[in-house]
Design an enzyme around this catalytic site. Structure first.
Site, short mmCIF file in Angstrom:
data_model
loop_
_atom_site.label_atom_id
_atom_site.label_comp_id
_atom_site.label_asym_id
_atom_site.label_seq_id
_atom_site.Cartn_x
_atom_site.Cartn_y
_atom_site.Cartn_z
CB ILE A 434 -19.80 -12.41 -12.76
CG1 ILE A 434 -18.56 -11.98 -13.54
CG2 ILE A 434 -19.44 -13.53 -11.82
CD1 ILE A 434 -18.04 -13.04 -14.52
CD GLU A 487 -26.49 -14.39 -8.68
OE1 GLU A 487 -26.04 -14.09 -7.55
OE2 GLU A 487 -25.80 -14.89 -9.57
CG HIS A 644 -16.43 -15.64 -11.34
ND1 HIS A 644 -15.66 -14.83 -12.14
CD2 HIS A 644 -16.51 -15.02 -10.14
CE1 HIS A 644 -15.29 -13.77 -11.44
NE2 HIS A 644 -15.79 -13.85 -10.23
CG HIS A 697 -14.29 -5.63 -5.73
ND1 HIS A 697 -13.81 -6.43 -6.75
CD2 HIS A 697 -14.93 -6.46 -4.87
CE1 HIS A 697 -14.15 -7.69 -6.50
NE2 HIS A 697 -14.82 -7.73 -5.38
#
Length: 763
Positions: A434, A487, A644, A697
């Site tokens: 992602i 990122e 997304h 998560h």
């Protein structure tokens, strides 16, 4: 006399002490006993602050170790069988397993709390027998009374909201579930009454959604049952986030008070109040200070509103309170030392909002002339509104001009798809991620050193490039088909862009809880938003230079930047979004010009901006979808636009998602066990779609078989040529080892799926 009341207070502490305690426990640096002691100290400190600030109705029981909805599930034994719970009190380990998963069981689903950026753990109904494992509101009341001599107001999530936020049941199950819940709520209330509790706050925000007349009848029957045999105990039924759907029926409920939101949905609530009045024997909790945004109140305007409200109730029956719990705003402005003073003076966080409520109470009692806060408020807001950054005519004209109608790609998707297939030559079921990879302690330390000036810009750039290079190599070795740069230069997917656009400011410690221990520091949109220079091109081009694979450019979409920021309140949200969209359009054009031909524009927050009233959905979705298309429509046919979304109730607005006209969309499916793909049985979705095959998560590494089950379920309703394979979300919060292991399993599951389809080559 008018009283001050709070609906809930931030749990995290002024310096995120709560977050640090949780994460220390999860990493086994402190014991469970130390965790509970630390969180107790934070909880008592929060209560003491409210008492010293003069709050008369202080909430207790709003504090949580993870999530209040999860607390309620644990309290009533609404625990899925996969957690092997045998009844009785729920252990801390079982509680956190539901939130985060464990080696043997995936975590419970997580989704947005109404239209906010807070996430709750979804209760799962499996036909289980409920039981009261612990009277949590009673324990919270006793603690506040014994430790601080506070006569607290226990807070409890209402039964109908709990039901409607749950999953796993059908309409035919509703009566049985309600019949199970009512005795448990009755027991809680009776025990509170026996303890001498005066007021209980029961939250029913579901009454502000588009519930039917029959559903409202069910609510009435529930409260007729709940209020039997509670003696002198008073219940204030609290609503927030919008106007109540059935006003006359709501104010007639057999409770001692009703809380209404006069900020969000306030126009309709006020209209109902003036048209239908309010019962003279009930408390009216008037939510007039905005609990969801960070701007200082115009106290003169708020006092005028109070004077109108007072015409329909007496001062003795009026509570002044925020529009909702203050968990949605930071703790205190006192921690901010670097903002321009004009901007700082225009802000109000939780502690400052309490002061505003007290100022309004005093003004009602004695007149505003006795309160210096009124003059301070007027001076601060006047100076703020005169800032030139809030009055840029060039931006205002552009964001309402003809370019907003230029939101259509040159070719329809089917024709673009053929061109993109020829250009990219990807295998069947292409794999990707992602966007983000682990932000290790080293990454965070190095960024901090750079921000403090302890290392040079070049040293920081070299470090980021080294991280990009390492993870490009890792992705190639894993066998991923489409890569990302990781990122590493970004703190947050919204903050990063806000720092590079005009119209934003940033705080030092203005944290709010997003989910679990995850806290975010939302940017503040205070002025007109404008593009200044390319924001992502350098890192994306560097990553592309290291590989023959395609590398996606990574951006955050206009609606998400809006919804994950604190937004100026003097312009319509639609207009602010259009300003952001036009700025992102220039960034996307810059990426394309630099040779990046897959560009992901994430909109995970599209869902949370959805109004609570279904009658207002179309208007919101029309401008939100158009903003995305304004940002993305100018690219070439062979440039592939990805987006997304996570935890977004995909099936509720699949038409709007299709209307985004993104070439590929990725969505969460792992925590919902693939339930979202059932949408495709009824709706023919023709574009590319990536179904998240594992939950990022949770710290666990899912087995290949778990991912395979989700892939196979997706293939039952999707053409293989549409299907992409990816994790649920970005991997920033995960550790390196678990990330690599999970992606290895994802690639193997994909390879096995290709083999079952009889295709291993490019299709």
């Amino acid at each position: 006399m008018v009283k001050s009341s709070i609906l809930g207070y931030p749990v995290i502490g002024e310096n995120r002490e709560w977050k640090r305690a949780l994460e220390a426990f999860w990493s086994k640096k402190i014991t469970e006993e130390e965790l509970l002691q630390t969180t107790k100290e934070i909880r008592l400190h929060n209560l003491k602050k409210q008492k010293e600030a003069g709050v008369e109705q202080i909430p207790v029981g709003d504090f949580t170790l993870y999530d209040r909805v999860l607390d309620t599930s644990a309290m009533f034994g609404i625990i899925p069988s996969r957690y092997q719970w045998k009844g009785g009190p729920v252990s801390t380990a079982q509680y956190f397993s539901m939130a985060r998963g464990n080696d043997d069981a995936v975590a419970s689903e997580m989704t947005k709390w109404f239209n906010t950026n807070y996430h709750y753990i979804v209760p799962e109904y499996e036909g289980q027998r409920f039981q009261l494992t612990e009277n949590k509101p009673l324990a919270a009341y006793r603690e506040a009374k014994q430790e601080l001599n506070i006569e607290g107001k226990p807070v409890l999530l209402g039964p109908y909201t709990l039901l409607k936020l749950s999953k796993g049941y059908e309409d035919k199950d509703v009566p049985a579930i309600i019949l199970q819940l009512i005795p448990l709520y009755q027991q809680i209330l009776q025990e509170l009454q026996e303890e001498g509790v005066k007021w209980v706050q029961i939250d029913e925000p579901i009454l502000c959604t588009s519930i039917s007349a029959d559903e409202m009848k069910a609510v009435t029957e529930i409260y007729l049952q709940l209020t039997k045999n509670i003696g002198s105990l008073n219940i204030i039924l609290q609503t927030y986030f919008d106007s109540v759907e059935h006003y006359e029926e709501t104010i007639a409920l057999p409770v001692a008070g009703i809380g209404l939101d006069f900020v969000h949905g306030g126009k309709k609530n006020l209209e109902n109040l003036t048209t239908h009045g309010f019962p003279g024997d009930k408390i009216l909790g008037a939510g007039i200070v905005d609990g969801r945004n960070i701007w200082r109140s115009d106290l003169d305007v708020k006092l005028s509103l109070l004077q109108t409200i007072k015409q329909y109730t007496s001062a003795e029956k009026l509570w002044i309170q925020p529009s909702c719990s203050l968990l949605h705003v930071p703790v205190t402005i006192r921690s901010e030392q670097k903002l321009d003073s004009v901007i700082t003076n225009a802000l109000a966080f939780a502690d400052e909002k309490i002061r505003e409520i007290n100022a309004l109470c005093n003004a009602v009692h004695k007149g505003k002339e006795t309160a210096a806060d009124f003059a301070d408020s007027e001076r601060a807001l006047t100076a703020f509104n005169e800032l030139s950054a809030r009055k840029r005519l060039d931006i205002r004209e552009a964001s309402s001009g003809s370019i907003l109608s230029d939101s259509k790609r040159n070719l329809p998707f089917a024709e673009r798809k053929a061109k993109q297939h020829e250009k990219f030559q990807l295998p069947l079921l292409p794999t990707t991620t992602i966007g983000s990879f682990p932000q290790t302690p080293e990454v965070r330390r190095t960024r901090t050193k750079w921000r403090k000036g302890e290392i040079t810009d070049q040293q920081y750039k070299d470090f980021v490039n080294a991280e990009i290079s390492e993870w490009i190599k890792i992705q190639e070795e894993l066998g991923l088909d489409v890569l990302v740069h990781g990122e590493f230069e970004r703190t947050d997917m919204v903050e990063y862009f806000g720092e590079k656009l005009d119209g934003f400011v940033f705080t030092e410690k203005a944290w709010v809880q997003s989910y679990g221990s995850r806290c975010v520091k939302p940017p503040i949109i205070y002025g007109d938003v404008a593009f200044t220079k390319p924001m992502t091109v350098e890192e994306s081009v560097y990553a592309k230079s290291l590989t023959d694979h395609e590398v996606k450019g990574m951006l955050t979409g206009p609606v998400t930047i809006l919804n994950w920021s604190f937004v100026r309140d003097d312009l319509p949200r639609e207009e602010v979004t259009n300003q952001i969209a036009l700025a992102l359009r220039k960034e996307i054009e810059s990426l394309e010009a630099a040779g990046i031909h897959m560009i992901q524009v994430d909109e995970p927050a599209l869902r949370e901006g959805l109004p609570l009233k279904k009658t207002e959905w179309d208007h919101y979705l029309n401008w939100a979808v158009n903003a995305f298309r304004v940002a993305t429509a100018s690219v070439e046919d062979t440039t592939q636009i990805h987006t997304h979304m996570c935890y977004c109730d995909f099936n509720h607005f699949i038409d709007a998602i299709s209307a985004l006209d993104a070439d590929v969309i990725s969505i969460e499916t792992s925590r919902s066990h693939g339930d979202l793909v059932e949408s495709f049985n009824e709706y023919h979705y023709d574009k590319g779609i990536g179904l998240g095959v594992y939950d990022i998560h949770s710290p666990r590494v899912p087995a290949i078989e778990e991912m395979t089950a989700i892939i196979d379920k997706g293939l039952e309703v999707l053409d293989p040529s549409q299907f992409w394979i990816n994790p649920d979300c970005g991997l920033k919060t995960r550790k390196r080892e678990e990330t690599i292991a999970a992606l290895e399993h994802m690639v193997k599951a994909t390879e096995q799926a290709r083999e079952r389809l009889g295709v291993t080559a490019t299709k």
